[in-house]
Design an enzyme around this catalytic site. Structure first.
Site, PDB file in Angstrom:
ATOM      1  N   ASP A  73       0.818  -1.215   0.000  1.00 56.38           N
ATOM      2  CA  ASP A  73       0.000   0.000   0.000  1.00 56.38           C
ATOM      3  C   ASP A  73       0.849   1.261   0.000  1.00 56.38           C
ATOM      4  OD1 ASP A  73       0.793  -0.714   2.669  1.00 56.38           O
ATOM      5  OD2 ASP A  73      -0.692   0.691   3.473  1.00 56.38           O
ATOM      6  N   GLU A 127      -0.008  -1.118   5.589  1.00 58.03           N
ATOM      7  CA  GLU A 127       1.068  -0.761   6.519  1.00 58.03           C
ATOM      8  C   GLU A 127       0.969   0.700   6.929  1.00 58.03           C
ATOM      9  OE1 GLU A 127       5.041   0.639   7.879  1.00 58.03           O
ATOM     10  OE2 GLU A 127       3.898   1.354   6.158  1.00 58.03           O
ATOM     11  N   GLU A 128       0.360   1.526   6.062  1.00 60.22           N
ATOM     12  CA  GLU A 128       0.381   2.984   6.280  1.00 60.22           C
ATOM     13  C   GLU A 128      -0.764   3.470   7.162  1.00 60.22           C
ATOM     14  OE1 GLU A 128       2.868   4.554   5.554  1.00 60.22           O
ATOM     15  OE2 GLU A 128       3.786   3.903   3.682  1.00 60.22           O
ATOM     16  N   HIS A 329       6.233   9.590   1.814  1.00 62.89           N
ATOM     17  CA  HIS A 329       4.996  10.347   2.043  1.00 62.89           C
ATOM     18  C   HIS A 329       5.075  11.771   1.497  1.00 62.89           C
ATOM     19  CE1 HIS A 329       3.960   7.576   5.712  1.00 62.89           C
ATOM     20  NE2 HIS A 329       4.500   6.927   4.711  1.00 62.89           N
TER      21      HIS A 329
END
Lengths: 352, 352
Positions: A73, A127-128, A329
């Protein structure tokens, strides 16, 4: 519709194909389908699907098993799609965090049918986002034997193509300062909780975090107020002020010890612990062979990563992946082609 | 539809009728219609409508003019409708703040066609909300001559049927503490604005407000943090912490002096003044006759009221109304029948 994923192409083209298949957290199904289909086409792997995570294992009966993991992800797009190749870098959403690392792992899975050590490849979802959605956690809870027989786990988190060992633990707590309400026109009839919070904030400002050295690596701690909230109305003396602190602690502390440490700093206040997860020790004694084989100089990982989940399963783990972690990010994230190629070459050498 | 409002009934029945005609701020039209219709039926009054406020004036050519004012609106209901008479009290939304006072004023308007001093009655909208919606402010801006020829204004705010003279001023300001963001895993790379705000909050805690005596009345000041806000994300060192302070200052300070005082306390920070309104001096020299006539012992008004708007027009004003001010805005608000009757009797005597 399942997009075809060609694992025989070069790592740069594969990274771009992964970036161009969007997979924001919670929407990994299409990418997971593509990864699963590509891996099931490889006769030397046994494939298992858990939610939108995929586990593929060799079964050669080698003396040792390694685990290589990457999450599928990404954070939400920020105008950084589709992928773009320029200046020796693959640009685009997730290029750095961490589809570049996933591409390296997929290439290894496809190109090395008979590695010298057995390998478990893990490609996982979510995971995020909140930890209870984490695909690796789900696999660990539902099928721990899929993970726990590895002697070493390599998490392909961006680490500048170097080894970042272990990780910090995280504790989050609310420190609650109480007062008594009053109308501000008669402020002396109340007790201002915001004024009283000065002592909590000053204590944080005065605090000197520990610098813990483990296996020669420094895990510098940090204790930070990340939020302060007080306020009832514009004419009311507030009766509560909540200071939220975030404690990043060295892996030498257990969750219980970290909690006791924070409570000990604020004995006269109510302390509500809302989150505590232990870090992971570097275990250089158990990962030293890998580090020497890669010719890497290990650094301490500052920040929490899923290596801690492996540590909790008894599997020593490290972060090793292409890309600059400080670009994760960001809208401008990219991964250098040189990192992709170096990681692939060194891991292939180690497995061949 | 206009509800009939019978001004010849007793003050208790009239208070209950007013309570039972809901008029939350912004929704006063129906009550204003009823008040306007009832006053237009009285030949000794000249009536003017401004928005949902109503002004009614006698025009007898007396040597002196008094003004009697009350607001028509209430805060939102809190399960306290309809009205209820019990234990010698009228209970219900607005009974205390301030339909009891409005009932007294309406009774005076109806029952005293030829007062010894001319009277201006003002019933106005939107006192309980932002100042720019305040009906009294609108009248003052659009038709100041309707108000400014009074020698004395009596605001029927609940004051335990006693005289509360003058009022405090209000200043609200944001004190902005700056820092620099960083990931909490590397907190030492940033500057935590919340930690630095300790100095602002401690200074507020250490501050001793002045106790200013004017005309023998003590206007005790207060300086309170009413809100603290900091927080970017759970893993980010915040780069800003805003402390909102509310300063209740004695009427001896002008708006400019109040602002300079607060800025002087926090010279090293950015101070954003978001609201400043002066208070009102008691002017016992000019309202002494009224106080003696009522046989009341004046007290200082703590809190800001619309007496300050009259002061700004050059009209000395005071708070005098039935009801306990500490019950205002509470679900259990009520007004004692004894207060209603005492206020009506004393004002009638003064006007007759």
């Amino acid at each position: 519709m399942t997009h075809p994923l060609d694992l025989t192409t070069d790592v740069v083209t594969l990274t771009r194909a992964l970036v161009d298949l969007p997979s924001e957290s919670g929407r990994e199904a299409e990418l997971a389908d593509a990864v699963e289909a590509a891996l099931r086409a490889l006769p030397h792997l046994t494939v298992r699907r858990v939610g939108n995570s995929v586990v593929a294992r060799t079964g050669l009966g080698r003396a040792e098993r390694a685990l290589i993991a990457g999450h599928l992800d990404t954070v939400p797009a920020a105008g950084n799609l589709p992928s773009r190749l320029a200046d020796g870098r693959v640009h685009g959403l997730g290029a750095c965090d961490m589809k570049g690392g996933v591409a390296v792992a997929l290439r290894l899975a496809a190109r090395i049918p008979a590695p010298v050590r057995d390998v478990t490849y893990v490609f996982y979802e979510c995971e995020e986002v909140e930890g209870d959605r984490n695909g690796l956690a789900h696999i660990g809870a539902e099928c721990p034997t899929l993970l726990a027989d590895a002697a070493l786990a390599i998490l392909m988190e961006p680490s500048d193509a170097g080894v970042e060992a272990g990780c910090q633990g995280i504790l989050t707590a609310d420190i609650v300062v109480k007062g008594a309400r009053a109308h501000t026109a008669r402020a002396w009839q109340g007790v201002n909780a915001a004024h009283r919070a000065a002592r909590v904030l000053q204590r944080l400002d005065d605090h000197t975090p520990d610098r813990v050295v483990i296996d020669g690596l420094e895990y510098r701690e940090g204790l930070s107020a990340v939020a302060v909230r007080a306020g009832v109305a514009g004419n009311v003396v507030p009766d509560e002020c909540v200071v939220t602190v975030n404690f990043r602690f060295a892996p030498s502390r257990s969750e219980e010890e970290a909690e006791a440490y924070v409570r000990g700093l604020f004995p006269e206040y109510e302390v509500r612990v809302t989150e505590v997860v232990a870090g992971a020790s570097p275990h250089l004694d158990r990962i030293g062979g890998f580090i020497r084989a890669l010719g890497a100089e290990p650094r301490a990982k500052l920040g929490w990563t899923d290596v801690a989940r492996f540590a909790a399963l008894g599997v020593p783990a490290l972060n090793y992946g292409p890309g600059d972690p400080s670009l994760a990010h960001t809208a401008g994230e990219y991964v250098p082609v040189e990192h992709l190629e170096r990681c692939e070459t060194r891991l292939r050498t180690w497995l061949s």
